[in-house]
Motif scaffolding. Structure first.
Motif, PDB file in Angstrom:
ATOM      1  N   TYR A 613       0.739  -1.179   0.033  1.00 61.57           N
ATOM      2  CA  TYR A 613      -0.076   0.070  -0.169  1.00 61.57           C
ATOM      3  C   TYR A 613       0.935   1.231   0.020  1.00 61.57           C
ATOM      4  O   TYR A 613       2.111   1.147   0.450  1.00 61.57           O
ATOM      5  CB  TYR A 613      -0.987   0.086   1.363  1.00 61.57           C
ATOM      6  CG  TYR A 613      -0.287   0.314   2.544  1.00 61.57           C
ATOM      7  CD1 TYR A 613      -0.176   1.365   3.251  1.00 61.57           C
ATOM      8  CD2 TYR A 613      -0.046  -0.946   3.347  1.00 61.57           C
ATOM      9  CE1 TYR A 613       0.475   1.510   4.347  1.00 61.57           C
ATOM     10  CE2 TYR A 613       0.419  -0.829   4.648  1.00 61.57           C
ATOM     11  CZ  TYR A 613       0.832   0.177   5.153  1.00 61.57           C
ATOM     12  OH  TYR A 613       1.508   0.487   6.332  1.00 61.57           O
ATOM     13  N   ASP A 615       0.718   5.465   1.295  1.00 55.41           N
ATOM     14  CA  ASP A 615      -0.025   6.027   2.170  1.00 55.41           C
ATOM     15  C   ASP A 615       0.060   7.580   1.981  1.00 55.41           C
ATOM     16  O   ASP A 615       0.887   8.007   1.626  1.00 55.41           O
ATOM     17  CB  ASP A 615       0.761   5.969   3.719  1.00 55.41           C
ATOM     18  CG  ASP A 615      -0.072   6.427   4.729  1.00 55.41           C
ATOM     19  OD1 ASP A 615      -0.829   7.280   4.571  1.00 55.41           O
ATOM     20  OD2 ASP A 615       0.192   5.828   5.913  1.00 55.41           O
ATOM     21  N   TYR A 620       2.686   9.417  -0.482  1.00 53.36           N
ATOM     22  CA  TYR A 620       2.460   8.235  -1.108  1.00 53.36           C
ATOM     23  C   TYR A 620       4.101   7.806  -1.713  1.00 53.36           C
ATOM     24  O   TYR A 620       4.543   7.415  -2.784  1.00 53.36           O
ATOM     25  CB  TYR A 620       1.838   8.284  -2.687  1.00 53.36           C
ATOM     26  CG  TYR A 620       0.391   8.581  -2.438  1.00 53.36           C
ATOM     27  CD1 TYR A 620      -0.471   7.662  -1.544  1.00 53.36           C
ATOM     28  CD2 TYR A 620      -0.209   9.520  -3.027  1.00 53.36           C
ATOM     29  CE1 TYR A 620      -1.725   8.005  -1.436  1.00 53.36           C
ATOM     30  CE2 TYR A 620      -1.576   9.957  -2.881  1.00 53.36           C
ATOM     31  CZ  TYR A 620      -2.334   8.960  -2.027  1.00 53.36           C
ATOM     32  OH  TYR A 620      -3.695   9.097  -1.656  1.00 53.36           O
ATOM     33  N   GLN A 626       1.299  -4.536   3.983  1.00 50.56           N
ATOM     34  CA  GLN A 626       0.415  -4.978   4.816  1.00 50.56           C
ATOM     35  C   GLN A 626       0.597  -6.298   6.085  1.00 50.56           C
ATOM     36  O   GLN A 626       0.746  -7.336   5.165  1.00 50.56           O
ATOM     37  CB  GLN A 626      -1.212  -5.012   4.530  1.00 50.56           C
ATOM     38  CG  GLN A 626      -2.189  -5.211   5.544  1.00 50.56           C
ATOM     39  CD  GLN A 626      -2.262  -4.029   6.457  1.00 50.56           C
ATOM     40  OE1 GLN A 626      -2.315  -2.756   6.082  1.00 50.56           O
ATOM     41  NE2 GLN A 626      -2.600  -4.377   7.880  1.00 50.56           N
ATOM     42  N   TRP A 630      -6.005  -5.205   8.666  1.00 48.81           N
ATOM     43  CA  TRP A 630      -6.007  -3.791   8.675  1.00 48.81           C
ATOM     44  C   TRP A 630      -7.011  -3.128   9.930  1.00 48.81           C
ATOM     45  O   TRP A 630      -8.172  -3.725  10.046  1.00 48.81           O
ATOM     46  CB  TRP A 630      -6.420  -3.106   7.431  1.00 48.81           C
ATOM     47  CG  TRP A 630      -7.070  -1.565   7.410  1.00 48.81           C
ATOM     48  CD1 TRP A 630      -5.868  -0.506   7.247  1.00 48.81           C
ATOM     49  CD2 TRP A 630      -7.982  -0.905   7.740  1.00 48.81           C
ATOM     50  NE1 TRP A 630      -6.337   0.608   7.306  1.00 48.81           N
ATOM     51  CE2 TRP A 630      -7.793   0.377   7.543  1.00 48.81           C
ATOM     52  CE3 TRP A 630      -9.083  -1.386   7.877  1.00 48.81           C
ATOM     53  CZ2 TRP A 630      -8.952   1.278   7.533  1.00 48.81           C
ATOM     54  CZ3 TRP A 630     -10.220  -0.406   8.107  1.00 48.81           C
ATOM     55  CH2 TRP A 630      -9.930   0.986   7.984  1.00 48.81           C
ATOM     56  N   ASP A 634      -4.036   3.486  14.593  1.00 47.25           N
ATOM     57  CA  ASP A 634      -2.925   4.038  14.112  1.00 47.25           C
ATOM     58  C   ASP A 634      -2.178   5.026  15.222  1.00 47.25           C
ATOM     59  O   ASP A 634      -2.990   6.034  15.494  1.00 47.25           O
ATOM     60  CB  ASP A 634      -3.109   4.809  12.765  1.00 47.25           C
ATOM     61  CG  ASP A 634      -1.620   5.156  12.376  1.00 47.25           C
ATOM     62  OD1 ASP A 634      -0.782   5.395  13.239  1.00 47.25           O
ATOM     63  OD2 ASP A 634      -1.706   5.393  11.065  1.00 47.25           O
ATOM     64  N   SER A 641      -6.948   7.196   8.287  1.00 50.78           N
ATOM     65  CA  SER A 641      -6.114   6.175   7.317  1.00 50.78           C
ATOM     66  C   SER A 641      -6.515   6.761   5.910  1.00 50.78           C
ATOM     67  O   SER A 641      -7.699   7.270   5.734  1.00 50.78           O
ATOM     68  CB  SER A 641      -6.699   4.845   7.501  1.00 50.78           C
ATOM     69  OG  SER A 641      -6.196   3.925   6.619  1.00 50.78           O
ATOM     70  N   ARG A 643      -5.077   4.916   2.744  1.00 49.13           N
ATOM     71  CA  ARG A 643      -4.277   3.969   1.955  1.00 49.13           C
ATOM     72  C   ARG A 643      -4.723   3.490   0.752  1.00 49.13           C
ATOM     73  O   ARG A 643      -6.104   3.302   0.784  1.00 49.13           O
ATOM     74  CB  ARG A 643      -3.916   2.930   3.064  1.00 49.13           C
ATOM     75  CG  ARG A 643      -3.355   3.291   4.246  1.00 49.13           C
ATOM     76  CD  ARG A 643      -3.098   1.745   4.986  1.00 49.13           C
ATOM     77  NE  ARG A 643      -2.403   2.295   6.385  1.00 49.13           N
ATOM     78  CZ  ARG A 643      -1.786   1.382   7.139  1.00 49.13           C
ATOM     79  NH1 ARG A 643      -2.164   0.140   6.907  1.00 49.13           N
ATOM     80  NH2 ARG A 643      -1.261   1.673   8.321  1.00 49.13           N
TER      81      ARG A 643
END
Length: 728
Positions: A613, A615, A620, A626, A630, A634, A641, A643
């Protein structure tokens, strides 16, 4: 036997790779012309006029490149896991379901006349020509004339050439531009000329049998072929099975038929949880066990209808591709057992991803089109050697894809999305009074129009569920399974139209986010802020309601969108995008699901483990892998999130311990999963979210970020998701 398979040459390019290194045979031109003279004499003796023969063969020269292909047919030379990965992939399934919907009336008529189910007919169409997209590029007369005069099996191909000439004489076909496979198969479902002459029927009533230009003729002819090959209406082709311990593999094989009861007595059974197809058959029904990859791979019990499929092209891998694709088109899951390899084959989306990774490393292989030819194979071989992978054979498998994905910077050079400009009539459509009015409604039981939380909507009531779809944006607002709670979250403070509706499932198209877009265009595409129209509605026998909707046609946009929603025990939603322009177009998209949850901080999503993934909160910059399920816990910002999971697609589950339910999301034609929630800090800045951030989680079926769809002129793409609910 019908003849060689065409579509795999495009999907795998196995034929090209098998012959790239071989020098082409030389053909004596004088001998070839003498052979054509002999064919001319035979043709005229069978009713072909000399004038027609001379016209269609004028200037004809042999093509020596077809001769090596006699011994390189992919259904016999390709590992079955590669063969099926390319032919029974999510894209072909999604496209096939779109064809089933588009041609439902025609297919129902054909099924009633010939007794062959629509899914099997469409599966043949999909495997043979990718639903009419790939007819073959070789001039048919050139290929058949060459094979009639050179190489082995000359008598066979001479008979095919004579049959083709007689079809031209009869007026069924036009010789101009007539092309097909190297072996002479042609049309939507790739009939050989002799088969065409015997089996083809006039499906559209125009007095001609044209399997090139007429879809009704092609599909009816395919059904006629299977019916004449012994198809038994209402019976299955077979099913995947579990073998008893110590099964003697010598008992397997299509020719080793035994009554069904004998196999059952040996301990042959269905996989756990599978619906039995054996139960509907008589105990003395002849059946055979197939082990296409030996005892360690998937096993199948097959019946008479499998033989009918097999007769279309006598190869087990081919027949299994048709059979398994037809199952997927019925909504059944894929195989339970795994193929006995540590390097599975790649589907077309994965092949395009592999090509993008090769391009990012400087390999000049052209575009990432999913067609693996000699240049792509040489690039793969170079990377295999660099990485120390053995054998360095240039094969596009999962091992080389995973290795390139895992390297630093693997996602550093994604293809760019098309920079769309604001369509000329966008604002005119956006202010349409249809946004605030109810259209006339067809008389479909369980379907009406009305107000849903202030939004003019289609209201659907079935024995299994109820739903609401906003006429503004074509946006699913609610899906409530019978006896359950709403699957979707809708903001209680959503703003008046034409502001985009917060919640439900917004349709983001033809771009997602701001990838390559200027500030003048709305975020997440054009269609979520336009009025949609209902194109078609029907109610199935069990009460399921199926709707087709579309946004306005934006004339200066070369793409067209159609959405199909099926509301029953599950909710099935698909976006079909067609390129009506003259240039390849890149686009991104998403079904931006807001799933209602009891507490966002307590839910988890299963099925994402092992995916890479990007982020947004890191701009990015780096790809991550992962680990496990999920969730939104966090430590940097609980609840936040954003992602993009790349190379995704398949099945995921959102597990909610508060509402004590599991939402299953099954996707096809989707290469991305977006997991989003603004979190407490971000939501405080959003008037239509606020404290509501803890009541939803967005898991979005998408093609976004680096997973850009490239659509050729005339081609279409289908993104599909199915939502189902189970109690914990």
């Amino acid at each position: 036997m019908r003849g060689g398979l065409l579509i795999l040459a495009g999907a795998l390019s196995a034929q090209a790779s098998a012959t790239d290194a071989l020098p082409l045979p030389t053909i004596d031109g004088a001998a070839f012309q003498r052979c054509l003279g002999d064919v001319r004499a035979r043709a005229t003796a069978q009713g072909v006029t000399p004038a027609l023969f001379d016209r269609v063969t004028a200037g004809l020269q042999p093509d020596p490149s077809v001769l090596p292909l006699l011994d390189a047919q992919p259904e016999f030379t390709t590992p079955i896991w590669d063969y099926l990965a390319a032919l029974v992939d999510d894209e072909r399934v999604a496209d096939g379901r779109a064809m089933l919907s588009r041609h439902r009336e025609l297919l129902d008529r054909i099924a009633g006349e010939y007794g062959v189910d629509a899914e099997t007919i469409v599966a043949v169409w999909g495997v043979e020509s990718d639903y009419g997209r790939v007819f073959g590029k070789r001039p048919l007369l050139v290929s058949l004339a060459t094979l009639s005069c050179e190489g082995r099996r000359q008598p066979f191909f001479r008979g095919e050439l004579l049959a083709l000439l007689k079809l031209l004489q009869a007026g069924d076909l036009n010789a101009d531009g007539l092309s097909g496979s190297w072996a002479g198969a042609f049309g939507h479902t790739q009939f050989m000329p002799t088969t065409y002459a015997r089996i083809a029927v006039d499906g559209d009533g125009d007095g001609r049998r044209d399997l090139v230009a007429s879809i009704p003729d092609a599909l009816a002819s395919t059904a006629n072929y299977l019916a004449r090959a012994g198809w038994r209406s209402g019976q299955p082709w077979g099913e995947e099975i579990i073998l008893p311990s110590g099964f003697d593999a010598s008992r397997a094989g299509r020719g080793n038929r035994r009554p069904l009861r004998e196999w059952q007595a040996m301990g042959v059974r269905e996989p756990d949880g599978a619906v039995s197809r054996m139960a509907a058959l008589a105990s003395d029904t002849p059946a055979a066990v197939l082990l296409p990859a030996g005892n360690e791979g998937p096993a199948f019990l097959v019946f008479a209808n499998y033989d009918a499929i097999y007769s279309y092209n006598a190869a087990e891998s081919y027949a299994l591709a048709i059979a398994l694709l037809s199952d997927r088109l019925r909504g059944e899951p894929g195989l339970v057992a795994h193929w006995p390899t540590d390097d599975p084959g790649l589907d077309r989306a994965q092949r395009r991803e592999l090509q993008r990774l090769l391009i990012a490393r400087g390999h000049d292989i052209g575009s990432a089109d999913g067609l693996v030819g000699s240049t792509t194979r040489r690039a793969i071989q170079t990377e295999q050697q660099r990485l120390g992978q053995q054998p360095a054979d240039g094969r596009p498998g999962r091992r080389i894809l995973d290795a390139l994905r895992a390297e630093p910077g693997a996602a550093a050079a994604p293809p760019r999305g098309t920079a769309f400009t604001l369509p000329a009539r966008y604002k005119e459509f956006q202010q349409s009074p249809l946004v605030r009015t109810f259209p006339a409604m067809t008389q479909i039981p369980g379907l009406s129009t009305g107000d849903f939380h202030g939004f003019p909507s289609l209201l659907i009531e079935t024995p299994h569920s109820r739903a609401a779809i906003s006429l503004f944006g074509g946006q699913l607002l609610s899906f409530v399974p019978k006896g359950g709670e709403d699957v979707m979250w809708l903001s209680p403070t959503a703003k008046p139209l034409p502001t985009p509706i917060r919640g439900g499932t917004p349709v983001c198209w033809p771009y997602f986010g701001r990838q390559d877009q200027t500030a003048e265009v709305p975020a997440h595409g054009f269609v979520r802020t336009l009025p949609w129209r209902l194109l078609d509605a029907r109610r199935e026998d069990d009460g399921t309601v199926v709707l087709q909707l579309a946004p306005p046609e934006l004339q200066d946009l070369p793409l067209r969108l159609r959405m199909t929603v099926r509301i029953g025990r599950t909710l099935d939603q698909s976006l079909e995008t067609e390129n009506v322009g003259g240039q390849t177009v890149r686009f991104t998209q998403a079904l931006h699901n807001y799933f209602r949850v009891g507490d966002a901080l307590q839910v988890s999503a299963q099925g994402l483990g092992g995916l890479d993934y990007l982020d947004k909160f890191e701009n990015y910059a780096h790809a991550h892998r992962q680990q496990g399920d999920w969730n939104l816990r966090d430590a940097r910002d609980p609840g936040r999130s954003d992602r993009i999971y790349t190379g995704a697609g398949g099945r995921y589950s959102l597990v909610d311990p508060v509402l004590r339910r599991r939402i299953d999301i099954t996707t096809e034609g989707s290469h991305t999963l977006v997991a989003w929630n603004p979190g407490e800090v971000g939501a405080a800045k959003m008037d239509d979210v606020g404290e509501g951030w803890r009541n939803y989680v967005c898991l979005e079926s998408a093609n976004a970020g680096p997973d850009v769809i490239e659509l050729a002129p005339g081609a279409s793409h289908v993104l599909r998701q199915t939502l189902g609910v189970r109690p914990l």
